[in-house]
Design a protein around this motif. Structure first.
Motif, PDB file in Angstrom:
ATOM      1  N   GLN A 161      22.387  17.910  10.615  1.00 14.17           N
ATOM      2  CA  GLN A 161      23.660  18.584  10.338  1.00 14.17           C
ATOM      3  C   GLN A 161      24.779  17.921  11.137  1.00 14.17           C
ATOM      4  OE1 GLN A 161      21.956  22.650  11.226  1.00 14.17           O
ATOM      5  NE2 GLN A 161      23.107  23.169   9.383  1.00 14.17           N
ATOM      6  N   ARG A 162      25.957  17.877  10.540  1.00 17.64           N
ATOM      7  CA  ARG A 162      27.105  17.247  11.192  1.00 17.64           C
ATOM      8  C   ARG A 162      27.886  18.254  12.026  1.00 17.64           C
ATOM      9  NH1 ARG A 162      30.149  14.472   6.207  1.00 17.64           N
ATOM     10  NH2 ARG A 162      30.024  16.641   5.526  1.00 17.64           N
ATOM     11  N   LEU A 163      28.500  17.750  13.093  1.00 18.82           N
ATOM     12  CA  LEU A 163      29.486  18.514  13.842  1.00 18.82           C
ATOM     13  C   LEU A 163      30.868  18.116  13.352  1.00 18.82           C
ATOM     14  CD1 LEU A 163      28.123  18.071  17.489  1.00 18.82           C
ATOM     15  CD2 LEU A 163      27.653  19.937  15.887  1.00 18.82           C
ATOM     16  N   THR A 164      31.767  19.067  13.235  1.00 16.04           N
ATOM     17  CA  THR A 164      33.146  18.778  12.829  1.00 16.04           C
ATOM     18  C   THR A 164      34.062  19.097  13.996  1.00 16.04           C
ATOM     19  OG1 THR A 164      32.622  19.331  10.530  1.00 16.04           O
ATOM     20  CG2 THR A 164      34.955  19.226  11.131  1.00 16.04           C
ATOM     21  N   LEU A 165      34.446  18.055  14.748  1.00 22.46           N
ATOM     22  CA  LEU A 165      35.271  18.249  15.927  1.00 22.46           C
ATOM     23  C   LEU A 165      36.722  18.502  15.549  1.00 22.46           C
ATOM     24  CD1 LEU A 165      33.967  15.503  18.396  1.00 22.46           C
ATOM     25  CD2 LEU A 165      33.139  17.840  18.054  1.00 22.46           C
ATOM     26  N   GLY A 166      37.370  19.296  16.360  1.00 22.26           N
ATOM     27  CA  GLY A 166      38.793  19.573  16.168  1.00 22.26           C
ATOM     28  C   GLY A 166      39.647  18.931  17.236  1.00 22.26           C
ATOM     29  N   SER A 167      39.120  17.870  17.862  1.00 19.79           N
ATOM     30  CA  SER A 167      39.841  17.207  18.949  1.00 19.79           C
ATOM     31  C   SER A 167      39.438  15.749  18.992  1.00 19.79           C
ATOM     32  CB  SER A 167      39.501  17.869  20.286  1.00 19.79           C
ATOM     33  OG  SER A 167      38.123  17.694  20.579  1.00 19.79           O
ATOM     34  N   ALA A 168      40.125  15.008  19.852  1.00 20.29           N
ATOM     35  CA  ALA A 168      39.756  13.610  20.077  1.00 20.29           C
ATOM     36  C   ALA A 168      38.474  13.535  20.888  1.00 20.29           C
ATOM     37  CB  ALA A 168      40.888  12.896  20.808  1.00 20.29           C
ATOM     38  N   GLN A 169      37.856  12.344  20.885  1.00 22.78           N
ATOM     39  CA  GLN A 169      36.697  12.119  21.746  1.00 22.78           C
ATOM     40  C   GLN A 169      37.100  12.234  23.208  1.00 22.78           C
ATOM     41  OE1 GLN A 169      33.389  11.557  21.243  1.00 22.78           O
ATOM     42  NE2 GLN A 169      33.722  12.006  19.080  1.00 22.78           N
ATOM     43  N   GLY A 170      36.204  12.743  24.008  1.00 23.36           N
ATOM     44  CA  GLY A 170      36.450  12.885  25.437  1.00 23.36           C
ATOM     45  C   GLY A 170      35.349  13.693  26.069  1.00 23.36           C
ATOM     46  N   PRO A 171      35.403  13.896  27.374  1.00 20.06           N
ATOM     47  CA  PRO A 171      34.381  14.718  28.022  1.00 20.06           C
ATOM     48  C   PRO A 171      34.438  16.173  27.578  1.00 20.06           C
ATOM     49  CG  PRO A 171      36.121  14.140  29.566  1.00 20.06           C
ATOM     50  CD  PRO A 171      36.367  13.340  28.336  1.00 20.06           C
ATOM     51  N   LEU A 172      35.594  16.626  27.146  1.00 20.63           N
ATOM     52  CA  LEU A 172      35.763  17.963  26.583  1.00 20.63           C
ATOM     53  C   LEU A 172      36.217  17.824  25.139  1.00 20.63           C
ATOM     54  CD1 LEU A 172      37.612  19.688  29.567  1.00 20.63           C
ATOM     55  CD2 LEU A 172      35.205  19.951  28.942  1.00 20.63           C
ATOM     56  N   VAL A 173      35.531  18.507  24.227  1.00 18.69           N
ATOM     57  CA  VAL A 173      35.884  18.449  22.815  1.00 18.69           C
ATOM     58  C   VAL A 173      35.935  19.865  22.248  1.00 18.69           C
ATOM     59  CG1 VAL A 173      34.947  16.141  22.417  1.00 18.69           C
ATOM     60  CG2 VAL A 173      33.458  18.141  22.149  1.00 18.69           C
TER      61      VAL A 173
ATOM     62  N   THR B 225      24.127  11.404  27.057  1.00 20.82           N
ATOM     63  CA  THR B 225      24.911  10.202  27.341  1.00 20.82           C
ATOM     64  C   THR B 225      26.060  10.533  28.279  1.00 20.82           C
ATOM     65  OG1 THR B 225      26.185  10.542  25.306  1.00 20.82           O
ATOM     66  CG2 THR B 225      24.350   9.004  25.196  1.00 20.82           C
ATOM     67  N   LEU B 226      26.254   9.652  29.238  1.00 22.06           N
ATOM     68  CA  LEU B 226      27.328   9.792  30.219  1.00 22.06           C
ATOM     69  C   LEU B 226      28.424   8.789  29.912  1.00 22.06           C
ATOM     70  CD1 LEU B 226      25.048   9.970  33.382  1.00 22.06           C
ATOM     71  CD2 LEU B 226      25.973  11.890  32.073  1.00 22.06           C
ATOM     72  N   THR B 227      29.659   9.125  30.281  1.00 24.44           N
ATOM     73  CA  THR B 227      30.788   8.227  30.072  1.00 24.44           C
ATOM     74  C   THR B 227      31.641   8.164  31.326  1.00 24.44           C
ATOM     75  OG1 THR B 227      32.511   9.765  29.314  1.00 24.44           O
ATOM     76  CG2 THR B 227      30.837   9.102  27.695  1.00 24.44           C
ATOM     77  N   ALA B 228      32.456   7.117  31.409  1.00 27.32           N
ATOM     78  CA  ALA B 228      33.352   6.974  32.549  1.00 27.32           C
ATOM     79  C   ALA B 228      34.425   8.042  32.583  1.00 27.32           C
ATOM     80  CB  ALA B 228      33.995   5.581  32.527  1.00 27.32           C
ATOM     81  N   ALA B 229      34.611   8.752  31.466  1.00 28.03           N
ATOM     82  CA  ALA B 229      35.597   9.837  31.429  1.00 28.03           C
ATOM     83  C   ALA B 229      35.068  11.115  32.058  1.00 28.03           C
ATOM     84  CB  ALA B 229      36.029  10.108  29.993  1.00 28.03           C
ATOM     85  N   HIS B 230      33.751  11.227  32.246  1.00 30.14           N
ATOM     86  CA  HIS B 230      33.191  12.394  32.927  1.00 30.14           C
ATOM     87  C   HIS B 230      33.517  12.346  34.410  1.00 30.14           C
ATOM     88  CE1 HIS B 230      30.261  12.635  29.415  1.00 30.14           C
ATOM     89  NE2 HIS B 230      30.791  13.832  29.466  1.00 30.14           N
ATOM     90  N   SER B 231      33.602  13.518  35.009  1.00 34.57           N
ATOM     91  CA  SER B 231      33.761  13.621  36.455  1.00 34.57           C
ATOM     92  C   SER B 231      32.412  13.911  37.094  1.00 34.57           C
ATOM     93  CB  SER B 231      34.741  14.747  36.802  1.00 34.57           C
ATOM     94  OG  SER B 231      34.178  16.015  36.454  1.00 34.57           O
ATOM     95  N   MET B 232      32.327  13.696  38.403  1.00 34.72           N
ATOM     96  CA  MET B 232      31.093  14.027  39.103  1.00 34.72           C
ATOM     97  C   MET B 232      30.817  15.522  39.004  1.00 34.72           C
ATOM     98  SD  MET B 232      28.673  12.347  40.591  1.00 34.72           S
ATOM     99  CE  MET B 232      29.373  10.809  41.250  1.00 34.72           C
ATOM    100  N   ALA B 233      31.868  16.333  39.017  1.00 34.11           N
ATOM    101  CA  ALA B 233      31.693  17.784  38.906  1.00 34.11           C
ATOM    102  C   ALA B 233      31.080  18.160  37.559  1.00 34.11           C
ATOM    103  CB  ALA B 233      33.028  18.493  39.096  1.00 34.11           C
TER     104      ALA B 233
END
Length: 387
Positions: A23-35, A362-370
């Motif tokens: 099943q697909r997810l339909t995001l309502g925002s840009a890619q990022g650590p928070l979507v 998956t981790l990204t450089a946009a994530h924080s340590m927190a």
């Protein structure tokens, strides 16, 4: 009911019953650590935007400026009138990044792999592929008409045994970083074997480019290999570089040959020039902001340390892809859904994509340590507490 309809209905029903329905997810925002998804904000740990560039202001502005100058689409294939100045500049920049004479843009990684393999290989040739290669590599090998053989995952000795009985032109094909396990191919011994056997080595570096190596040139550069040892290098632009498309890099004759012979290049509309312009901005950020790779490495180290303290059975990956095996598809799906209820997006990957089900973190450089600490806290509650 006619035969096609019956087949379709039976297949869908079987997938539902086996907990393998996609099943697909339909995001309502840009890619990022928070979507945003269905009106709620989630902490996103299933994106391949490894360097956090997909929503970077400079990349967005380059995309907009490219669209204002060159329009929204390329209008034609590269060989008709669809090859614009940003395409040419990007190919030059990608060749420089990877240390090759030339690079050639494709519309997707799937097209690049199938195009390169079906152009290079002919009936009577032999292609050897790692058992866990990406589907596009496996399909390209099968489509090529060459004798297709798979070898045990990351096992040069098994490859050597299989190559010993094959003559003629031989091509060895591997992922640099395996997309579902997160481990890296043993490129140095593979390259040495290919040199001894007068075979060519092709590396798909979709998940290594931009992330691995001192300058982000990828897994081939990280292994200290050059264009003689790895004559064919493919990588995508839609992961660490945050845009879309793919490329093949190699010497001038290889690229000219693909321009003439690769059907997936010849008969496909070029990616929009604006996307090429945006990717040039991504490459500039890759050069200027080495801290992104350093921060990502620190996040990976902390996550693996914390997971070890919790007793999570992570697979042996040191890359941004951190798979957590789950014994069956039903449990993987249920665990992914429980994590979502707690505000985390983590995909459940199940057969036939992988041999065994897992959560692909998956981790990204946009994530924080927190945010990584929050991930560990939720996993402790939802995984460890249920053991």
């Amino acid at each position: 009911m006619d035969g096609f309809a019956a087949r379709i209905r039976a297949s869908l029903q079987q997938r539902h019953e086996a907990n393998l329905y996609r099943q697909r997810l339909t995001l309502g925002s840009a890619q990022g650590p928070l979507v945003a998804l269905d009106g709620r904000e989630y902490l996103n740990f299933c994106s391949n935007d490894y360097l956090g560039l997909a929503n970077h202001p400079r990349v967005i502005e380059a995309l907009c400026a490219g669209a204002r100058q060159y329009g929204a689409g390329s209008g034609a294939s590269h060989l008709v009138c669809g090859h614009s100045e940003p395409h040419q500049q990007l190919e030059i920049a990608l060749a420089e990044l990877t240390g090759r004479q030339r690079a050639l843009l494709f519309s997707s990684g799937y097209a690049a792999n199938c195009g390169a393999l079906t152009a290079l290989l002919k009936s009577g040739d032999h292609v050897f592929e790692d058992r866990l290669n990406h589907a596009s590599l496996l399909d390209g090998g099968r489509f090529s008409g060459a004798r297709f053989r798979r070898f045990a995952h990351n096992d040069p000795a098994d490859l050597a045994r299989k190559m010993a009985t094959a003559g003629g032109n031989r091509l060895v094909v591997v992922d640099g970083v395996f997309s579902m396990d997160g481990d890296c191919a043993p490129l140095q011994p593979l390259a040495a074997l290919c040199q001894r056997e007068s075979a060519w080595l092709m590396v798909d570096d979709a998940h290594g480019i931009g992330v691995l190596g001192e300058s982000g040139a990828g897994s081939v550069a990280a292994a200290g290999l050059d264009s003689v040892q790895v004559p064919v290098l493919m990588a995508t632009l839609g992961k660490a570089l945050g845009t879309a498309g793919a490329f093949v890099a190699g010497d001038g004759e290889l690229i000219e040959y693909l321009i003439q012979e690769a059907r997936q290049y010849i008969y496909t509309t070029a990616i929009p020039p604006a996307v090429a312009a945006a990717t040039l901005a991504s490459l500039a950020l890759l050069r200027e902001e080495g801290w992104r790779r350093e921060h990502l490495a620190a996040l990976i180290a902390r996550f693996r340390q914390g997971a070890g303290e919790l007793g999570l059975p992570l697979m042996p990956s040191t890359t941004a892809i951190q798979p957590l095996p789950v014994e069956d598809a039903a449990r993987a799906t249920a665990l992914s859904e429980r994590l979502r209820r707690r505000g985390l997006l983590i995909g459940a990957i199940r057969p036939p994509t992988v041999p065994t089900s897992r959560l692909r973190i998956t981790l990204t450089a946009a994530h924080s340590m927190a945010q990584v600490e929050q991930l560990l806290e939720v996993l402790a509650a939802e995984w460890v507490a249920r053991q």
